[in-house]
Design an enzyme around this catalytic site. Sequence first.
Site: not given
Length: 253
Positions: A159-161
């Site tokens: 998700a962060y990537s």
Amino acid sequence: MNQYDFEDRVAIITGGAQGIGLAVAERIIESGGAVCLWDKDSTALSSTLARYDETKYARKVTGATVDIGDLGAVEAATQEVLKHFGRVDILINNAAIVGPNSTTWEYPDAAFRDVVHIGLTGTFYCCRSVVPQMMLQGYGRIVNVSSIAGKEGNPNAVAYSSAKAGVLALTKSLGKELAEQNIAVNAVTPGFAKTTLSMHQSKEHINYILSKIPRGRMLEISEAASMICWLASDENSFSTAAVFDLSGGRATY
């Protein structure tokens, strides 16, 4: 330490109550600028603002508890800044959430939505709200804080990537749209910095990230602030729609 001329400039800094956002704010204030700190953490924000109450910078520092994932709240907060300072010259999109560390096929659906909504959609909301004012002024500097994860994709951080990769694309699109005006839009891609956000990740994930940094250490918050402040200054008069590396040698492009 280099000094940039931020005299009479007004900056909005999201996630500005601590970490990289606060370090950027401090340099802008000390260089003559005014800042409005936006942060969802009202306790941290109140503590930060209290530090300036009895100083010579008190009139140049304001703050607001803002959830950047709420377009209405972002638009209202932008209008408050304009009412108070009369202009917005700089936008530092720093706010984000990391989310849990998990494989993609086991990643919680709700967590994925939250991380991407805050990190990417929230950045879009802030740009959408501030850019029209910059166009009226004929001046603006936007710096989006992405991540090396947005370039390379960290395992167990889908998700962060994904959110940070989206921020890079947003930066390039908006920068090209505004390239004929005196409004620069750029992104930075920090590696691992010792911020509250970063340290919430699992020990195993932190060790993995550190093992990838040729410099062999974490990014200093002051180092991030230095590059961001140059990009936010008048001196950055040509570079736009670009990505500036802060990964300590990890990035391959």
